[in-house]
Design a protein around this motif. Structure first.
Motif, PDB file in Angstrom:
ATOM      1  N   PHE A 115     -17.727  33.478 -30.006  1.00 20.14           N
ATOM      2  CA  PHE A 115     -17.185  33.642 -28.536  1.00 20.14           C
ATOM      3  C   PHE A 115     -18.299  32.832 -27.575  1.00 20.14           C
ATOM      4  N   HIS A 365     -14.078  46.173 -27.333  1.00 19.86           N
ATOM      5  CA  HIS A 365     -14.920  46.063 -26.318  1.00 19.86           C
ATOM      6  C   HIS A 365     -14.545  46.912 -25.130  1.00 19.86           C
ATOM      7  N   MET A 442     -14.508  42.012 -30.033  1.00 19.28           N
ATOM      8  CA  MET A 442     -13.523  41.119 -29.897  1.00 19.28           C
ATOM      9  C   MET A 442     -12.267  40.983 -30.649  1.00 19.28           C
ATOM     10  N   ALA A 455      -9.322  34.499 -28.687  1.00 14.58           N
ATOM     11  CA  ALA A 455     -10.393  35.635 -28.550  1.00 14.58           C
ATOM     12  C   ALA A 455     -10.517  36.555 -27.170  1.00 14.58           C
ATOM     13  N   ARG A 457     -11.301  39.967 -24.831  1.00 14.85           N
ATOM     14  CA  ARG A 457     -11.829  41.113 -24.726  1.00 14.85           C
ATOM     15  C   ARG A 457     -11.700  41.546 -23.201  1.00 14.85           C
TER      16      ARG A 457
END
Length: 505
Positions: A115, A365, A442, A455, A457
Motif C-alpha cells: 500500500f 484498520h 487493509m 486496497a 482502509r
C-alpha cells in the motif's frame, strides 16, 4: 459466472481472535519475528464476543511458520486446545487455498500487503487463455494457478515460469496446496494431483462423469479432499452437492446431494468451511448445511429465506459462527451469522442489494473488534454492446453487533459485461470478488465489473472510505475482471484476472 484453497499450519502458532489450535512440525520462516503478544478476542457459547481481550505470548521457537493464516476451531471454556480434523502440520504455505484457511476467513494475520498499490510487477497475457480461478502461493512465494482451458501453471515471484502441465481436460478449478502437492479437479470429473516443485503428475482419478463450469475449490486436508458432487449440466455451473475423497488416492468416501433437502437447489462455487470434524457449505437457495466429515450425515441445516431465491453468496467461519451472504427474491440481500454448533441465528443484517460473494472476516484498520466484509450488487452479466450504469458497494460490519463500520462505493461501471469480457473470451465474475484482509487490517478486493483491484482502509474512522483520500484508497486498473479474491503473501498480492493475471510487490 460468480466468484467464478487450503489448509496449512497457523502463523507463529497464531492465537487468533477466534480460537486456539495446535500447530507443530512445520518449517520456520524469518517472516515471523521475535516473541510478541497477540490479542485473543473470544467468542462464547452465546455467540457474544467477550468484552475483554487476553494477551498471549507467542514463542518464536515454538512455531515460526511461513504462513498467512491460522486454523479455526471453537474456543472452549478454560482455553482448551482443540484438535482440528483438518490438521495441516505437514503443510505450510502463505496462501494455500481460496479464502486462506479452514474457515475461509480471508484473513492473513501473518502478512502485510503493498500500500499504495504499485503498478503490476509483471502480468501474464496469452491470447485465448482465460482465468476464473483463484491462485495460491507457497512458502517460497512461488505462484500456482489453474485455468479455463485446463492448463496448470507455476511461476516464481518475479514471473519466471517454473513449469506447465496440461491435463486431458478443460476448466481445472481453484487448486489447493498441501504437503508438497497441488490438488485440483477438471471438467471431465477427474481429480489431478501434481508435485509442486516439478509439475509432474502424482496421481489422477476419475471421480464423476463431469464437474461444473463454476469456480469451485478443491480442498485438501491431512486425510481427505472435498470437491463438488458431479455436475448439474447447467451452462453457468452448479453441482448437486459435495463429495469427500481420500487424499491418498481420490477414492470416494461419501457424497451429499443438497437437492434432496432443498428441491431445485444446488451448489455453485463450492468453497466450504472445514473444521471441527465437519464441513459447512451453502446452496443456491441461501440454505446453509453442516455435515459430518465421518459419513456426510447432516448435523444441521438452515433453509434459505425466500421461495424462489437464487444466491451465490458463500460462507466464512470464525470462532463459533458461520457468516453467509445471501440474496432474496425481491432483489435485496443481506448477511447473517449462525451458530456453528447448532445453526441457530445470531444476527441478520439486511442490505438493499443482493450479495453474491462470500464474506471475509478479520481485524480491519482502525476498528477494535473483528469485522465481516462483503460486496453487494448484481453480477455484470454478458458483454452486450449497450450502455449501463452498474453500481455496487463494499460494506464492513461489526461481527459482534452487526452494525455497519464503513462503506465504500467505487465509480459506476457504464457497460454491460465485465471489463475485458468479450463474446470471444467471456468473463463472468460476481460484481465484487471476496475480500482478503492483511495483518494491518487493509482490505483488498476486486471491483470485478470495472477490472479494478482496490486496497481499502478507513484512515479517519468516519465510516466512509473516500475515493479522494489516498490514505484510504489505492487502486490498480487491470482492465480485466477477477472472480477470485487477491492472493496475499508478505509484501505482495497476486490477482488472477480473466485476461491478465498480475503480481504486485
Amino acid at each position: 459466472m460468480a466468484s467464478l484453497p487450503f489448509l496449512r499450519s497457523a502463523l507463529c502458532t497464531f492465537l487468533g481472535f477466534v480460537g486456539l489450535v495446535e500447530a507443530s512440525g512445520a518449517p520456520q520462516a524469518s517472516d515471523c519475528d521475535s516473541p510478541r503478544a497477540v490479542e485473543l478476542l473470544q467468542l462464547d457459547s452465546a455467540l457474544q464476543f467477550r468484552g475483554q481481550t487476553e494477551l498471549f505470548s507467542v514463542n518464536s521457537a515454538q512455531s515460526r511458520l511461513p504462513d498467512c493464516k491460522r486454523e479455526f476451531g471453537p474456543f472452549g471454556h478454560g482455553h482448551t486446545r482443540i484438535q482440528n480434523s483438518t490438521s495441516t502440520s505437514s503443510s505450510s504455505y502463505w496462501y494455500s487455498v481460496r479464502g486462506v484457511d479452514a474457515g475461509r476467513s480471508g484473513y492473513c494475520p501473518g502478512a502485510v500487503g503493498p500500500f499504495p498499490l504499485p503498478a503490476p510487477a509483471w502480468s501474464l497475457e496469452v491470447p485465448g487463455l482465460n482465468f476464473h480461478q483463484t491462485p495460491v502461493i507457497d512458502d517460497l512465494l512461488n505462484i500456482y494457478t489453474t485455468s479455463d482451458n485446463g492448463t496448470i501453471l507455476s511461476f516464481s515471484k518475479d514471473g519466471q515460469k517454473r513449469w506447465e502441465f496440461q491435463p486431458k481436460s478443460i476448466r481445472c478449478q481453484n487448486p489447493s496446496l498441501f504437503d508438497g502437492k497441488l490438488y485440483t479437479a477438471c471438467a471431465n470429473g477427474q481429480v489431478v494431483v501434481l508435485r509442486m516443485d516439478t509439475g509432474e503428475e502424482v496421481w489422477s482419478r476419475q471421480v464423476f462423469d463431469g464437474l461444473p463450469t463454476d469456480a469451485y475449490t478443491v480442498s485438501a486436508t491431512e486425510d481427505f479432499l472435498v470437491i463438488p458432487m458431479a455436475d448439474t449440466g447447467l451452462d453457468f455451473g452448479g453441482a448437486w452437492g459435495v463429495a469427500l475423497l481420500d487424499r491418498a488416492d481420490g477414492r470416494l468416501r461419501w457424497s451429499y446431494n443438497v437437492s434432496t433437502m432443498a428441491p431445485k437447489s444446488y451448489v455453485i462455487n463450492l468453497d466450504p468451511c472445514i473444521l471441527n470434524e465437519s464441513i459447512i457449505l451453502s446452496d443456491t437457495s441461501g440454505g446453509v448445511y453442516r455435515l459430518s466429515v465421518e459419513d456426510g450425515s447432516e448435523i444441521w441445516r438452515v433453509p434459505g429465506l425466500d421461495e424462489g431465491t437464487f444466491t451465490l453468496g458463500g460462507v466464512a467461519c470464525a470462532g463459533d459462527m458461520v457468516f453467509n451472504g445471501y440474496s432474496r427474491a425481491d432483489g435485496s440481500g443481506g448477511l447473517r451469522a449462525l451458530s456453528i454448533d447448532s445453526g441457530s441465528l445470531a444476527w441478520n443484517r439486511a442490505f438493499p442489494k443482493v450479495v453474491h460473494n462470500a464474506p471475509a472476516i478479520g481485524r480491519i484498520h482502525n476498528h477494535p473488534s473483528p469485522a465481516v466484509i462483503v460486496g453487494m450488487g448484481e453480477p455484470p452479466g454478458r458483454p452486450w454492446p449497450l450502455p449501463a450504469n452498474i453500481t455496487g458497494k463494499v460494506v464492513a460490519v461489526d461481527a459482534v453487533s452487526n452494525e455497519v463500520i464503513w462503506t465504500f462505493e467505487p465509480p459506476p461501471w457504464h457497460h454491460w459485461g465485465a471489463a475485458g469480457s468479450t463474446f470471444e473470451q467471456l468473463c463472468f465474475p460476481d460484481l465484487f470478488s471476496a475480500a482478503t484482509i492483511d495483518a494491518d487490517g487493509m482490505v483488498y478486493i476486486n471491483w470485478s465489473a470495472a477490472g479494478i483491484t482496490y486496497a481499502l482502509r478507513d484512515a479517519n474512522a468516519d465510516g466512509i472510505i473516500s475515493l479522494q483520500d489516498p490514505r484510504e484508497v489505492s487502486a490498480a486498473d487491470l482492465g480485466s475482471a477477477a472472480t477470485g479474491p487477491p492472493a496475499l503473501a508478505p509484501g505482495m498480492i497476486f490477482v488472477n484476472t480473466c485476461r491478465r493475471p498480475s503480481a504486485f510487490f
